[in-house]
Design a protein around this motif. Structure first.
Motif, short mmCIF file in Angstrom:
data_model
loop_
_atom_site.label_atom_id
_atom_site.label_comp_id
_atom_site.label_asym_id
_atom_site.label_seq_id
_atom_site.Cartn_x
_atom_site.Cartn_y
_atom_site.Cartn_z
N TYR A 149 81.24 -35.01 6.68
CA TYR A 149 82.13 -36.07 7.19
C TYR A 149 81.37 -37.38 7.38
O TYR A 149 81.95 -38.47 7.26
N ALA A 150 80.08 -37.28 7.69
CA ALA A 150 79.27 -38.51 7.81
C ALA A 150 79.18 -39.21 6.46
O ALA A 150 79.26 -40.45 6.37
N ARG A 164 82.46 -40.91 5.75
CA ARG A 164 82.58 -42.17 6.51
C ARG A 164 81.69 -43.25 5.88
O ARG A 164 82.07 -44.44 5.83
N ARG A 185 80.90 -43.47 2.74
CA ARG A 185 81.58 -43.95 1.53
C ARG A 185 82.69 -44.95 1.88
O ARG A 185 82.86 -45.99 1.23
N ALA A 186 83.44 -44.62 2.91
CA ALA A 186 84.54 -45.52 3.31
C ALA A 186 83.98 -46.85 3.78
O ALA A 186 84.54 -47.92 3.46
N ASP A 187 82.88 -46.83 4.55
CA ASP A 187 82.28 -48.07 5.04
C ASP A 187 81.75 -48.91 3.88
O ASP A 187 81.92 -50.15 3.84
N GLU A 207 84.58 -50.47 2.03
CA GLU A 207 85.15 -51.60 2.78
C GLU A 207 84.23 -52.81 2.68
O GLU A 207 84.70 -53.96 2.50
#
Length: 324
Positions: free
Chosen positions: A298-299, A302, A304-306, A309
């Motif tokens: 999950y880290a 996150r 990848r999402a950061d 963005e």
């Protein structure tokens, strides 16, 4: 559910084999002692008393021949005459009762033989009584007709007394020999059973230590080798090196550890590929966390999402400056 040959079962099997062999030795020892005790009781309570009684009977028959011969030759009262009466009326009946009880444990052939001996003995005593009655006083000895009839009856080998005496002693000799053979057979069974016990004990003295060592080595080897292999892989992973080949599976606790380690290696490889894809800017790369509690997975998602963005923000700023 498939049977699992676990480590505890391997150890239990090894000790179980050793315990089983020990129990076999104890059981065989008890059986041998019990059988030997029974055979010894048979020899002591049946065959030995039977042989003694038969030998006593043979001696009794031989003495009766001497006594009846003395009855003919000695006209006056003598101890032999009194002994013959006691032998026929007291000694023999008691001896017959003893043999009758002992013969209940003999085989059928020997029982028939002793019955025929009893019958012949009774016929012999009747012949003796005829002599004793015919020569009961001094006048009978002086009667030539009586002596002519009685004397050959006792002294001639072709007459009843001698023939019956020889027949009885011959059958007693045969019966004594049969009892000796039966007793010897029981003694040989005792010796053979103890020889077998000695062989088994000696065999177990070799098999138990050697088998124990082999079982211990095989059990230890089946545990230590795979653990050493797992240890080597874990130490490589601690240095950042992932194994290229899957760890061999086993149907025990170490196999469960191998499955878990294979899953961990596969996850780390997937994580490595996912990290490479993100590093090359492929933010659409697929990644599946191992579970809801997969902190690292999950880290990474996150991260990848950061990064996605941040890239979007940078692209917007670039476009905005370009328009100016």
């Amino acid at each position: 559910m498939a049977f699992r040959f676990t480590i505890s079962r391997k150890i239990s099997l090894g000790f179980g084999v050793l315990i089983f062999l020990t129990l076999v030795a104890f059981a065989l020892t008890l059986m041998t002692i019990s059988k030997s005790r029974n055979n010894n009781d048979i020899v002591a309570k049946i065959y030995t008393p039977s042989i003694d009684a038969l030998q006593e009977m043979r001696l009794l028959v031989a003495r009766s021949r001497n006594y009846i011969t003395s009855w003919i030759k000695v006209e006056m009262f003598s101890n032999d005459k009194n002994r013959l009466k006691v032998l026929i009326n007291s000694d023999y009946p008691q001896l017959e009762k003893r043999l009758d009880v002992l013969s209940e444990n003999w085989n059928t052939g020997d029982q028939k033989l002793i019955d025929s001996i009893f019958t012949d003995c009774r016929s012999l005593w009747e012949a003796h009584r005829t002599v004793m009655t015919s020569l009961s006083d001094q006048d009978d000895y002086n009667d030539a007709n009586v002596m002519f009839f009685i004397e050959p009856m006792v002294l001639d080998d072709d007459e009843d007394v001698q023939q019956l005496t020889h027949k009885i002693t011959d059958r007693l000799d045969r019966l004594i020999d049969e009892q000796y053979k039966a007793a010897s057979q029981k003694r040989n069974e005792i010796i053979d059973s103890f020889r077998l016990l000695e062989f088994v004990v000696l065999l177990l003295l070799i098999v138990l230590p050697v088998g124990g060592i082999i079982i211990a080595l095989l059990t230890t080897r089946s545990i230590t080798r795979p653990i050493q292999s797992l240890k080597r892989i874990l130490m490589q992973m601690a240095r950042g090196v992932l194994p290229q080949e899957a760890i061999k599976n086993r149907n025990d606790e170490i196999g469960e550890m191998s499955l878990a380690l294979n899953s961990l290696v596969s996850s780390m490889k997937s994580t490595t590929v996912f990290a490479d894809e993100i590093g090359s800017g492929n933010f659409s790369s697929h990644y599946q966390p191992l579970s809801d509690e997969d902190t690292l997975g999950y880290a990474l998602l996150r991260m990848r999402a950061d990064l996605r963005e941040n890239e979007r923000v940078l692209e917007a700023k670039v476009i905005e400056r370009t328009e100016e």
